[in-house]
Design an enzyme around this catalytic site. Structure first.
Site, PDB file in Angstrom:
ATOM      1  N   GLY A 137     -10.533 -31.304  19.889  1.00  0.00           N
ATOM      2  CA  GLY A 137     -10.828 -31.047  18.332  1.00  0.00           C
ATOM      3  C   GLY A 137     -11.320 -29.605  18.266  1.00  0.00           C
ATOM      4  O   GLY A 137     -11.058 -28.948  16.939  1.00  0.00           O
ATOM      5  N   THR A 138     -12.081 -29.443  18.950  1.00  0.00           N
ATOM      6  CA  THR A 138     -12.947 -28.286  18.767  1.00  0.00           C
ATOM      7  C   THR A 138     -11.892 -26.563  18.978  1.00  0.00           C
ATOM      8  O   THR A 138     -12.208 -26.292  18.000  1.00  0.00           O
ATOM      9  CB  THR A 138     -14.681 -28.043  19.360  1.00  0.00           C
ATOM     10  N   CYS A 146     -22.295 -34.235  18.748  1.00  0.00           N
ATOM     11  CA  CYS A 146     -22.160 -32.918  19.550  1.00  0.00           C
ATOM     12  C   CYS A 146     -23.730 -32.110  18.690  1.00  0.00           C
ATOM     13  O   CYS A 146     -23.689 -30.756  19.164  1.00  0.00           O
ATOM     14  CB  CYS A 146     -21.225 -32.000  19.088  1.00  0.00           C
TER      15      CYS A 146
END
Length: 384
Positions: A71-72, A327
């Site tokens: 996703g990042t 994160c």
């Protein structure tokens, strides 16, 4: 004492159906999907089948989905890819995002806009509403990208992406949404939401880690971030992770198929935990309007306790929770999301409980009991 996992918004285990689908591509179908021989062709068929399954589940054209590494990376690609378009045309980029976006968006937007460009963050209210007049003024400036997440990862707050996307499209502005926390919890259909770019990941929905997707509507210009062999139609070069793509496609397919029933179940679990906490914990605060939050996340603030001590107490009690996004767990900074929503009103640490397939009513009720006891112990040991 059995451990209880209430951190599904951080990550989820790979479900058996996903592992079974991936297994052939980790063993006998091991070829490089870009190779023309039979091993490569078999891998390529698996990759394209995965793309078809994703489109069938999420809407949109199959050729508009690109497999990336999480996703990042998908968020970064959307932001940097649009900013670079502006620079290649001799313009300084303007990026607009909500103030409660994931740091994968906010940090990328700050870097991509640079010292000569501009990154404008639009305030979000605890109700999920945004200042529509300010948004309209910003759209008149023709930003290179507008990015609003579907579901906030810390609070579960749902943003009005569909309405924002309609406004952006009418203004001729490219709009992106981070849908990482949305799939399987709320309805996601890219045929209904007029976004140009959308980001997804596998490990929040019982798929493999380091698998992601970028949806790029046909005709949307985007400069690649990873270059090389031109895989994924040159949007994301690099040898394709076919097993990961297959696993993610199955995870998405199952999450979408189960969404309505699972959302109802998760919502009941959230209400149950909230009722236990209400009975046993004095003076806590719910972050985000419960009426507009996704069903799988509950974020609360507890004044009068030390954050680190409380987290240790909960871990010793066998309850896995978060005090923010996983994160950023190593950071000592406070939550930018809560600061944006509430400013200086925040008192005490926040806890995020996120529900999923590892939870049922028995485990959630027991977790609530342990949390109440942990808060009481922490408050008794906290020096004010």
């Amino acid at each position: 004492m059995d451990p209880i996992y209430l951190d599904h918004a951080s990550t989820t285990p790979v479900r058996p159906e996903v592992r079974a689908a991936m297994e052939p591509y980790l063993a006998e179908i091991f070829g490089n999907a870009s190779s023309v021989h039979r091993w490569g062709r078999k891998a390529a068929t698996g990759l394209e089948d995965a793309r078809t399954r994703v489109a069938a589940a999420l809407g949109g054209d199959r050729n508009d989905f690109y497999f990336v590494r999480g996703g990042t990376e998908s968020d970064n690609l959307a932001v940097f890819g649009r900013a670079q378009i502006a620079r290649s045309e001799g313009r300084t980029p303007l990026i607009v995002a909500s103030a409660i976006e994931h740091t994968a968006i906010l940090t990328a937007a700050e870097i991509a806009s640079g010292s000569d460009g501009q990154c404008v963050l639009l305030d979000v209210r605890p109700s999920g509403d945004v200042d529509e007049e300010e948004l309209d003024r910003l759209l008149e400036r023709k930003p290179d990208l507008v990015s609003f997440m579907m579901v906030n990862n810390e609070t579960g707050l749902q943003l009005p992406v569909e309405r924002i996307a309609r406004k952006a499209r009418a203004a001729g502005v490219c709009v992106h949404t981070d849908a990482v926390q949305a799939v399987g919890k709320i309805r996601v259909n890219l045929d209904e939401v007029a976004v140009d770019l959308a980001s997804f990941t596998g490990h929040k929905i019982y798929g493999p880690k380091s698998t992601g997707l970028l949806y790029k509507r046909s005709g949307t210009e985007l400069e690649p971030r990873v270059v090389g062999g031109g895989q994924e139609r040159a949007v994301r070069s690099g040898t394709e992770d076919v097993a990961g793509a297959v696993g993610m496609s199955v995870a998405i397919e199952l999450a979408v198929a189960e969404q309505e029933g699972e959302a109802e179940r998760l919502g009941r679990l959230k209400v149950l935990l909230l009722s236990v906490l209400t009975e046993g914990v004095e003076d806590f605060r719910i972050h985000g309007d419960p009426e507009v939050c996704a069903p799988h996340v509950l974020n609360i603030g507890i004044p009068g306790v030390d954050r680190q001590t409380l987290l240790i107490e909960l871990d010793l009690a066998g309850v896995a929770v978060s005090s923010g996004p996983a994160c950023s767990s190593g950071s000592s900074r406070g939550s930018h999301v809560l600061a944006a929503l509430y400013g200086t009103e925040i008192e005490g640490p926040s806890l995020r409980f996120s529900f999923g397939k590892l939870n049922d009513e028995v485990s959630v009720r027991e977790a609530g009991r342990r949390i109440v006891e942990a808060v009481a112990r922490t408050r008794s040991n906290t020096v004010v």
